[in-house]
Scaffold this motif. Sequence first.
Motif, mmCIF file in Angstrom:
data_model
loop_
_atom_site.group_PDB
_atom_site.id
_atom_site.type_symbol
_atom_site.label_atom_id
_atom_site.label_comp_id
_atom_site.label_asym_id
_atom_site.label_seq_id
_atom_site.Cartn_x
_atom_site.Cartn_y
_atom_site.Cartn_z
ATOM 1 N N UNK A 36 0.777 -1.234 -0.062
ATOM 2 C CA UNK A 36 -0.066 0.110 0.104
ATOM 3 C C UNK A 36 0.764 1.258 0.100
ATOM 4 N N UNK A 37 2.032 1.097 0.666
ATOM 5 C CA UNK A 37 2.785 2.481 0.481
ATOM 6 C C UNK A 37 3.431 2.814 -0.863
ATOM 7 N N UNK A 38 3.623 1.636 -1.887
ATOM 8 C CA UNK A 38 3.977 1.881 -3.281
ATOM 9 C C UNK A 38 3.003 2.368 -4.125
ATOM 10 N N UNK A 39 1.582 2.507 -3.665
ATOM 11 C CA UNK A 39 0.550 2.851 -4.342
ATOM 12 C C UNK A 39 0.506 4.425 -4.672
ATOM 13 N N UNK A 40 -0.145 4.802 -5.521
ATOM 14 C CA UNK A 40 -0.038 6.174 -5.941
ATOM 15 C C UNK A 40 -0.875 7.022 -4.496
ATOM 16 N N UNK A 41 -0.374 8.209 -4.459
ATOM 17 C CA UNK A 41 -1.398 8.951 -3.601
ATOM 18 C C UNK A 41 -2.312 9.632 -4.209
ATOM 19 N N UNK A 42 -3.515 9.413 -3.229
ATOM 20 C CA UNK A 42 -4.814 9.831 -3.886
ATOM 21 C C UNK A 42 -5.079 11.160 -3.136
ATOM 22 N N UNK A 43 -4.652 11.399 -1.977
ATOM 23 C CA UNK A 43 -4.864 12.612 -1.274
ATOM 24 C C UNK A 43 -4.398 12.804 0.040
ATOM 25 N N UNK A 44 -4.027 13.713 0.625
ATOM 26 C CA UNK A 44 -3.741 13.810 2.284
ATOM 27 C C UNK A 44 -4.851 14.465 2.715
ATOM 28 N N UNK A 45 -4.980 14.139 4.177
ATOM 29 C CA UNK A 45 -6.004 14.805 5.089
ATOM 30 C C UNK A 45 -5.601 14.985 6.412
ATOM 31 N N UNK A 46 -6.327 15.630 7.018
ATOM 32 C CA UNK A 46 -6.296 15.913 8.460
ATOM 33 C C UNK A 46 -7.321 15.611 9.411
ATOM 34 N N UNK A 47 -7.413 14.821 10.178
ATOM 35 C CA UNK A 47 -8.659 14.389 11.115
ATOM 36 C C UNK A 47 -8.660 15.402 12.262
ATOM 37 N N UNK A 59 -4.751 1.797 -5.239
ATOM 38 C CA UNK A 59 -4.074 0.701 -6.298
ATOM 39 C C UNK A 59 -4.433 1.251 -7.603
ATOM 40 N N UNK A 60 -3.893 0.703 -8.681
ATOM 41 C CA UNK A 60 -4.045 1.236 -9.955
ATOM 42 C C UNK A 60 -5.422 1.155 -10.430
ATOM 43 N N UNK A 61 -6.482 0.172 -10.010
ATOM 44 C CA UNK A 61 -7.728 0.250 -10.362
ATOM 45 C C UNK A 61 -8.296 1.326 -9.855
ATOM 46 N N UNK A 66 -10.853 6.892 -10.138
ATOM 47 C CA UNK A 66 -10.895 8.169 -9.490
ATOM 48 C C UNK A 66 -10.615 9.277 -10.437
ATOM 49 N N UNK A 67 -9.537 9.068 -11.361
ATOM 50 C CA UNK A 67 -9.038 9.874 -12.433
ATOM 51 C C UNK A 67 -10.158 10.199 -13.379
ATOM 52 N N UNK A 159 -11.279 12.614 -2.629
ATOM 53 C CA UNK A 159 -11.408 12.828 -3.933
ATOM 54 C C UNK A 159 -9.854 12.816 -4.518
ATOM 55 N N UNK A 160 -9.743 12.571 -5.502
ATOM 56 C CA UNK A 160 -8.290 12.723 -6.278
ATOM 57 C C UNK A 160 -7.840 14.217 -6.263
ATOM 58 N N UNK A 161 -6.698 14.589 -5.507
ATOM 59 C CA UNK A 161 -6.345 15.814 -5.463
ATOM 60 C C UNK A 161 -5.659 16.105 -7.045
ATOM 61 N N UNK A 162 -5.734 17.438 -7.345
ATOM 62 C CA UNK A 162 -5.291 17.901 -8.486
ATOM 63 C C UNK A 162 -4.177 18.858 -8.426
ATOM 64 N N UNK A 163 -3.241 18.787 -9.272
ATOM 65 C CA UNK A 163 -1.924 19.367 -9.332
ATOM 66 C C UNK A 163 -1.862 20.001 -10.815
#
Length: 164
Positions: A36-47, A59-61, A66-67, A159-163
């Motif tokens: 799971x740490x090698x998967x793409x980052x979707x978003x950071x968050x703060x709780x 994961x890739x799927x 999401x994209x 949601x997928x963050x955008x840059x």
Amino acid sequence: MRKKLVVCVAVLSLAGSVVAADRPVAPNGIALYPDYLSWKVVAPSYREDKGQIRVITGNETAVAGLKAGKKPLPDGSVLAKVAWKAEKHPNFPVATEPGAFVQVEFMVKDAKKYKETGGWGFARFVGNTLQPYGKDTSFVAECFGCHTPVAGNDYLFTKMVTTP
């Protein structure tokens, strides 16, 4: 502080090298995903209520779904939410950084298998020992209950963050 973060990353990296038979398994049968740490980052968050910095990976799927804006996400999508205790940087107190590792949570999409919980299976592994959360499968009600306010978004807060 930096030393603690390095230790956390090292522990999580070691968790990723465990053979499948030795992976921790949640009471509902979902095993820890070691990569799971090698998967793409979707978003950071703060709780705020938990005081946790979190990074959501997919994961890739999941990332492809999401994209593409797919709702619901396709079966086979898996999201991981990695949480650390938020701590003030000792030399720059206006900065907050990850401290001690808290847990990793997974959402696994399988519309048929997890029909009763919106098509999602849930698992949580706590602390540096990655102890499976919950005494039995009833823990899922807690997870699903938290996600019901976002049912219209396939039960996802993220949601997928955008840059640029």
